[in-house]
Design an enzyme around this catalytic site. Structure first.
Site, PDB file in Angstrom:
ATOM      1  N   GLY A  97      -2.237 -24.963   9.193  1.00  0.00           N
ATOM      2  CA  GLY A  97      -2.906 -24.404   8.033  1.00  0.00           C
ATOM      3  C   GLY A  97      -2.043 -24.336   6.805  1.00  0.00           C
ATOM      4  O   GLY A  97      -1.167 -25.173   6.572  1.00  0.00           O
ATOM      5  N   GLU A 150      -8.996 -26.805  10.571  1.00  0.00           N
ATOM      6  CA  GLU A 150      -9.980 -26.437   9.550  1.00  0.00           C
ATOM      7  C   GLU A 150      -9.512 -26.865   8.164  1.00  0.00           C
ATOM      8  O   GLU A 150     -10.298 -27.325   7.337  1.00  0.00           O
ATOM      9  CB  GLU A 150     -10.264 -24.934   9.586  1.00  0.00           C
ATOM     10  CG  GLU A 150      -9.067 -24.060   9.307  1.00  0.00           C
ATOM     11  CD  GLU A 150      -9.393 -22.582   9.497  1.00  0.00           C
ATOM     12  OE1 GLU A 150     -10.369 -22.270  10.196  1.00  0.00           O
ATOM     13  OE2 GLU A 150      -8.666 -21.742   8.948  1.00  0.00           O
ATOM     14  N   GLY A 183       0.615 -22.552   3.974  1.00  0.00           N
ATOM     15  CA  GLY A 183       1.798 -21.713   3.906  1.00  0.00           C
ATOM     16  C   GLY A 183       3.067 -22.411   4.350  1.00  0.00           C
ATOM     17  O   GLY A 183       3.076 -23.542   4.831  1.00  0.00           O
ATOM     18  N   GLY A 184       4.177 -21.693   4.178  1.00  0.00           N
ATOM     19  CA  GLY A 184       5.484 -22.250   4.498  1.00  0.00           C
ATOM     20  C   GLY A 184       5.689 -22.504   5.972  1.00  0.00           C
ATOM     21  O   GLY A 184       6.353 -23.465   6.366  1.00  0.00           O
ATOM     22  N   MET A 185       5.114 -21.637   6.831  1.00  0.00           N
ATOM     23  CA  MET A 185       5.301 -21.767   8.268  1.00  0.00           C
ATOM     24  C   MET A 185       4.721 -23.080   8.801  1.00  0.00           C
ATOM     25  O   MET A 185       5.435 -23.865   9.450  1.00  0.00           O
ATOM     26  CB  MET A 185       4.665 -20.577   8.975  1.00  0.00           C
ATOM     27  CG  MET A 185       5.202 -20.304  10.355  1.00  0.00           C
ATOM     28  SD  MET A 185       6.685 -19.286  10.284  1.00  0.00           S
ATOM     29  CE  MET A 185       6.033 -17.696   9.781  1.00  0.00           C
TER      30      MET A 185
END
Length: 449
Positions: free
Chosen positions: A222, A247, A224-226
């Site tokens: 998804g 998604e 974000g940085g992670m």
């Protein structure tokens, strides 16, 4: 009448098109990068000139720029923005009393429109130019659009030649015969969401996850940085034949493709295709999507369906959290009563990944966060902060990961869970977490300290 003649007959200026909106209407703006430009500006201009046009409800989500209608000086008195999932822009609008979050389970949204939502008076969405068969591609977002447009009293499409054409099946385009008005937009550059640069914490978490991903795994990555950190490590790993069923499609998928990691040949469904329901990223991602036969966009009730997700072997799901308590409850939407994000499809993929043969669901967070005064607070807490929303229940969480370690919570007793969660908390907070666990009777004397 042929498609071209029908197109010309329905063509309007933006100002002509928004004349159909009346006080009390519910107006749908689509989702994420699909939000209209010229129609939004034209409606805001009309509202500025006509103060009697009021009590308008808008629906949208993951806004990548502020809607012009929300920037009116008296917006809080005249409109309400109803968000399916909040971006930083929508968080500010909530604080201004203009916007409100609508709780969802993402996979259910088409059914909401077909069975539960009473009114869609006007739908305004941005689309790709009409093709030779009379269809406009929904492009970057299919999510719930087909269902929403089924219910719309008036459908207005804003054509932007910079919108990529995304391939998929049913529910990914609309025919000119079903459109009420066509507005040829000015060709604005698409809203972009630059990839977040991974922090040292993101990298530390990603380094623990990647060794658990096998060749041929199917990934949900998804925002974000992670996830970007995981994608970056995978791009430089020895893994091969990875698949995508996610998604949200982001730039890190382009990195994986360019590194030769994506083939999708081991997927049990849609073999060879990277499947998504909406995309947000940079121009590089949008160019990658355009007429790409290796990608498949589909409505969210397919992409996020638990049975569809779990059909893929080795489905790896990676999601973020704001707080996790010692019972394993996950809050990913709010901090207390302050709304931050949304439920999205976390529940869908947490459940679907665990049901997948060899699948793994990871909830990831930094061990601490800093407040405005620079004080550190633990994200792993005795109990979820009062007012915070539980996004994933304690029975559904699988792996929990911080920069201090990883624990698999499936099958663990309350005292085992508390011990595992505390073991990956920031060292500065472990003793007070142990004290809280003892008080709540979920800590055994034999537990490791």
């Amino acid at each position: 009448m042929n498609n071209t003649k029908l197109y010309l007959k329905k063509r309007r200026t933006a100002r002509e098109a928004v004349a159909c909106v009346k006080s009390g209407d519910w107006v749908d703006y689509g989702f994420c990068g699909q939000m209209p430009y010229d129609l939004d500006v034209a409606l805001a201009q009309r509202m500025a000139e006509e103060p009697e046009l009021t009590d308008l409800n808008f629906r949208g989500g993951v806004a990548l720029r502020q809607p012009a209608v929300t920037a009116l000086p008296d917006a809080a008195e005249r409109i309400t923005w109803n968000s399916w999932h909040c971006s930083s822009i929508e968080r500010r609008l909530i604080e201004q009393g203009i916007a409100y979050y609508t709780p969802i389970r993402f996979s259910e949204m088409p059914r909401y429109y077909r069975e539960n939502i009473e009114r869609v008076d006007v739908a305004m969405i941005q689309v790709s130019p009409m093709d030779a068969h009379g269809f406009f591609s929904f492009s970057l977002n299919t999510t719930y659009l087909a269902a929403m447009l089924e219910r719309a009293r008036v459908i207005i499409v804003e054509v932007n030649p910079k919108m990529p054409v995304a391939f998929g099946g049913l529910g990914t385009a609309i025919h000119i015969s079903r459109v009420d008005m066509v507005v040829e937009g000015e060709g604005h550059e698409l809203d972009q969401l630059p990839a977040a640069q991974p922090t040292d914490v993101d990298v530390a978490v990603a380094e623990q996850i990647v060794p658990l991903i096998p060749n041929g795994a199917c990934l949900q990555l998804g925002i974000g940085g992670m996830p970007n950190a995981v994608g970056g490590l995978l791009a430089h790993s020895d893994l091969k034949d990875l698949g995508i069923h996610t998604e949200m499609l982001t730039d890190c998928v382009v990195d994986l493709d360019e590194a030769g990691k994506l083939t999708g040949r081991n997927k049990n469904l849609d073999r060879g295709s990277a499947v998504f329901t909406f995309a947000a990223g940079t121009r590089r991602l949008y160019d990658f999507i355009n007429h790409n036969p290796t990608l498949m966009v589909a409505p969210v009730d397919y992409v996020n369906d638990i049975d569809v997700i779990s059909t893929h072997d080795n489905l790896i799901s990676i999601n973020n959290a704001m707080e996790v308590d010692l019972f394993g409850q996950v809050s990913a939407e709010t901090m207390g009563t302050r709304h931050i994000s949304g439920a999205g499809g976390q529940q869908d993929f947490v459940l679907g990944a665990y049901r997948s043969k060899g699948g793994k669901s990871f909830i990831c967070c930094s061990s601490i966060y800093l407040d405005k005064q620079g004080r550190a607070h633990s994200r792993l807490v005795p109990t979820i902060t009062p007012g915070s929303i539980i996004t994933s229940t304690r029975t559904n969480i699988h792996y929990l990961v911080t920069e201090y370690g990883m624990v698999n919570l499936k099958g663990l007793s309350a005292w085992q869970r508390a011990e595992g969660i505390i073991s990956i908390a920031h060292p500065d907070f472990r003793e007070e977490l142990i004290a809280a666990a003892e008080q709540m009777h979920i800590w055994k004397r034999s537990n490791r300290r």
